[in-house]
Scaffold this active site. Structure first.
Site, short mmCIF file in Angstrom:
data_model
loop_
_atom_site.label_atom_id
_atom_site.label_comp_id
_atom_site.label_asym_id
_atom_site.label_seq_id
_atom_site.Cartn_x
_atom_site.Cartn_y
_atom_site.Cartn_z
N CYS A 242 -24.25 20.85 -42.34
CA CYS A 242 -24.00 19.74 -41.42
C CYS A 242 -23.55 18.48 -42.15
O CYS A 242 -23.06 17.54 -41.53
CB CYS A 242 -25.26 19.43 -40.61
SG CYS A 242 -25.65 20.67 -39.39
N ARG B 131 -17.46 15.45 -39.74
CA ARG B 131 -16.03 15.77 -39.64
C ARG B 131 -15.27 14.66 -38.92
O ARG B 131 -14.26 14.15 -39.41
CB ARG B 131 -15.88 17.10 -38.88
CG ARG B 131 -14.48 17.69 -38.84
CD ARG B 131 -13.75 17.56 -37.54
NE ARG B 131 -14.54 17.70 -36.34
CZ ARG B 131 -14.07 17.42 -35.13
NH1 ARG B 131 -12.84 16.99 -34.97
NH2 ARG B 131 -14.83 17.54 -34.06
N ARG B 132 -15.77 14.25 -37.77
CA ARG B 132 -15.10 13.17 -37.04
C ARG B 132 -15.12 11.86 -37.84
O ARG B 132 -14.13 11.12 -37.87
CB ARG B 132 -15.76 12.97 -35.67
CG ARG B 132 -15.44 14.06 -34.67
CD ARG B 132 -16.24 13.90 -33.40
NE ARG B 132 -15.87 14.89 -32.39
CZ ARG B 132 -16.69 15.33 -31.44
NH1 ARG B 132 -17.92 14.86 -31.37
NH2 ARG B 132 -16.27 16.23 -30.56
N ARG C 95 -25.88 9.59 -31.47
CA ARG C 95 -26.33 10.89 -30.99
C ARG C 95 -26.74 10.79 -29.53
O ARG C 95 -26.76 9.73 -28.93
CB ARG C 95 -27.50 11.40 -31.85
CG ARG C 95 -27.04 11.87 -33.23
CD ARG C 95 -28.06 12.79 -33.87
NE ARG C 95 -28.37 13.91 -32.99
CZ ARG C 95 -29.59 14.46 -32.91
NH1 ARG C 95 -30.59 13.98 -33.62
NH2 ARG C 95 -29.79 15.47 -32.10
N LYS D 166 -20.16 25.77 -31.62
CA LYS D 166 -20.07 24.87 -32.77
C LYS D 166 -21.45 24.38 -33.20
O LYS D 166 -21.59 23.82 -34.30
CB LYS D 166 -19.14 23.70 -32.49
CG LYS D 166 -19.66 22.64 -31.55
CD LYS D 166 -18.69 21.45 -31.50
CE LYS D 166 -19.23 20.34 -30.63
NZ LYS D 166 -18.34 19.16 -30.61
N ASP D 167 -22.48 24.59 -32.35
CA ASP D 167 -23.84 24.19 -32.68
C ASP D 167 -24.67 25.33 -33.26
O ASP D 167 -25.86 25.15 -33.53
CB ASP D 167 -24.56 23.65 -31.43
CG ASP D 167 -23.95 22.35 -30.93
OD1 ASP D 167 -23.35 21.62 -31.74
OD2 ASP D 167 -24.08 22.07 -29.72
N ARG E 283 -24.21 8.76 -24.78
CA ARG E 283 -23.21 8.15 -25.65
C ARG E 283 -22.24 7.25 -24.86
O ARG E 283 -21.85 6.19 -25.33
CB ARG E 283 -22.46 9.24 -26.42
CG ARG E 283 -23.29 9.80 -27.58
CD ARG E 283 -22.55 10.84 -28.36
NE ARG E 283 -22.67 12.16 -27.73
CZ ARG E 283 -22.05 13.25 -28.18
NH1 ARG E 283 -21.25 13.18 -29.23
NH2 ARG E 283 -22.23 14.40 -27.57
#
Length: 308
Positions: free
Chosen positions: A243, A133-134, A151, A87-88, A157
Site C-alpha cells: 500500500c 498512486r494518486r 479517507r 483493488k482493495d 470525502r
C-alpha cells in the site's frame, strides 16, 4: 435453489458503495439461475478499514483491513461468499480462498472533484487523497501541490471537500457511477492518470473447497474482466508492491490476448518508469515479469519502496 433449507449468504462491507456492489452481485446471480429474491441473503460485516478512518491504510495493516473480517466469516461458515472491490484485495491471498468470479468491469478512470482540471487548481493547492498512486500522479502533474490524507467513503470525502478542507480530491468513476452520482467530478483521461490495478472491478470470493458455491458463482463470471484483472494482479506480484507503493496498471483485451500497461512513480512525482507488453490470456508469468522489469529500470530510491 443451491440450498433447499436456507438462502445463500453474501458477505459485504457496510458502506453504501459496498452494499450497491453486493446488490449488483445478488441480482446477477438471481438472473443467471432464475432464483427468487429470498434465495440470497446479504450479510453486512464491519471491517477494520471501515472503523479506522484517521490513518493511512498502509500504516495500519494494508489491504487486509478490508478483507480479514470477511475471511473470518467465510471460515466460520457465517457467509457463503464475499463481494470485494478488487483493488482493495491484497495481492497474495490464502490458499483457503478463491476469487471465483468478477462482474463486468466498470469505468476504470479517476475523476477530479472540486475543479474542472489540474490547471484550474490555484497555486500551491491542497489535494486530498489516501492513495499513494494518486498522490504521486498529482505531484507529477502539479509539483506545487500538497497532499493531505483523505479517507472515508465517498459521501465522507465529498463532505470534507464541500467544507473547504481541500481544493480538490480524486474518486473512482466506477464508484460514483454505482452510487448514481455520475454527474460528480471530471473524468481524467487514462493517458493522464493510469488507474490502480483492478480499479472498477467487483470480485466474488468463496472457500476454495466449496464446489457448489464456486459452480454457482462461475455462471456470472465475466471472462474479459477476470483475465485482465488477474494480469494486473500478477504484475503486482512481480513488483512485490504494498500500500506504500505508487503503482498504476491497466490490461485491455486485444484480439485473442491482452495489452498491459503499467507504471511505478516516485512519491514526489519526479520519476516514472513505464512498461507495456502484449501477452496471452492467463499468462501470469509474463505479467509478473513486467513487474520485475519495472523494478530493474527504476532508480535505487524508487526500487527501495518495493523492498521495504
Amino acid at each position: 435453489m443451491l440450498f433447499t433449507d436456507r438462502p445463500l449468504r453474501l458477505g459485504t462491507r457496510g458502506s453504501p458503495l459496498a452494499l450497491a456492489q453486493a446488490h449488483m452481485t445478488a441480482q446477477a446471480l438471481r438472473a443467471a439461475h432464475g432464483w427468487n429474491k429470498e434465495a440470497i441473503e446479504i450479510v453486512t460485516v464491519q471491517t477494520s478499514g471501515d472503523r479506522i478512518q484517521d490513518r493511512a491504510l498502509a500504516d495500519i495493516g494494508g489491504k487486509a483491513l478490508w478483507t480479514k473480517e470477511l475471511d473470518r466469516a467465510l471460515i466460520a461458515g457465517k457467509i457463503d461468499f464475499a463481494v470485494h472491490s478488487m483493488k482493495d484485495v491484497e495481492t497474495l491471498r490464502p490458499d483457503a480462498f478463491r476469487i471465483a468470479a468478477m462482474l463486468p468491469r466498470a469505468d476504470v478512470r479517476d475523476k477530479l472533484v472540486g475543479v474542472e482540471s489540474f490547471a484550474a487548481l490555484p497555486a500551491n493547492p491542497l489535494v486530498g487523497t489516501s492513495s499513494p498512486r494518486r498522490a504521486a500522479q498529482v505531484k507529477r502533474l502539479r509539483p506545487d501541490a500538497t497532499i493531505t490524507l483523505f479517507r472515508g467513503n465517498v459521501a465522507t470525502r465529498l463532505a470534507k471537500l464541500a467544507t473547504g478542507e481541500v481544493h480538490a480530491t480524486l474518486l473512482a468513476a466506477a464508484g460514483l457511477d454505482r452510487l448514481d452520482q455520475s454527474d460528480v467530478g471530471t473524468l481524467i483521461p487514462i493517458e493522464t492518470m493510469l488507474p490502480a490495478p483492478s480499479q472498477g472491478a467487483v470480485g466474488i470470493e468463496a472457500l476454495a473447497d466449496n464446489a457448489p458455491v464456486l459452480a454457482a458463482l462461475n455462471a456470472i463470471n465475466d471472462r474479459d474482466t477476470y483475465d485482465t484483472v488477474m494480469a494486473e494482479r500478477a504484475l503486482l506480484r512481480g513488483l512485490g508492491g504494498t500500500c506504500h507503493s505508487p503503482i498504476a496498471a491497466l490490461a485491455l483485451v486485444e484480439g485473442d490476448g491482452l495489452f498491459l500497461r503499467a507504471e511505478i512513480i516516485s512519491p514526489d512525482g519526479s520519476e516514472t518508469v513505464r512498461e507495456e507488453a502484449r501477452l496471452a490470456r492467463g499468462d501470469q508469468d509474463a505479467a509478473e515479469a513486467i513487474g520485475r522489469t519495472l523494478l530493474d529500470r527504476a532508480s535505487p530510491a524508487l526500487r527501495a519502496l518495493f523492498e521495504a
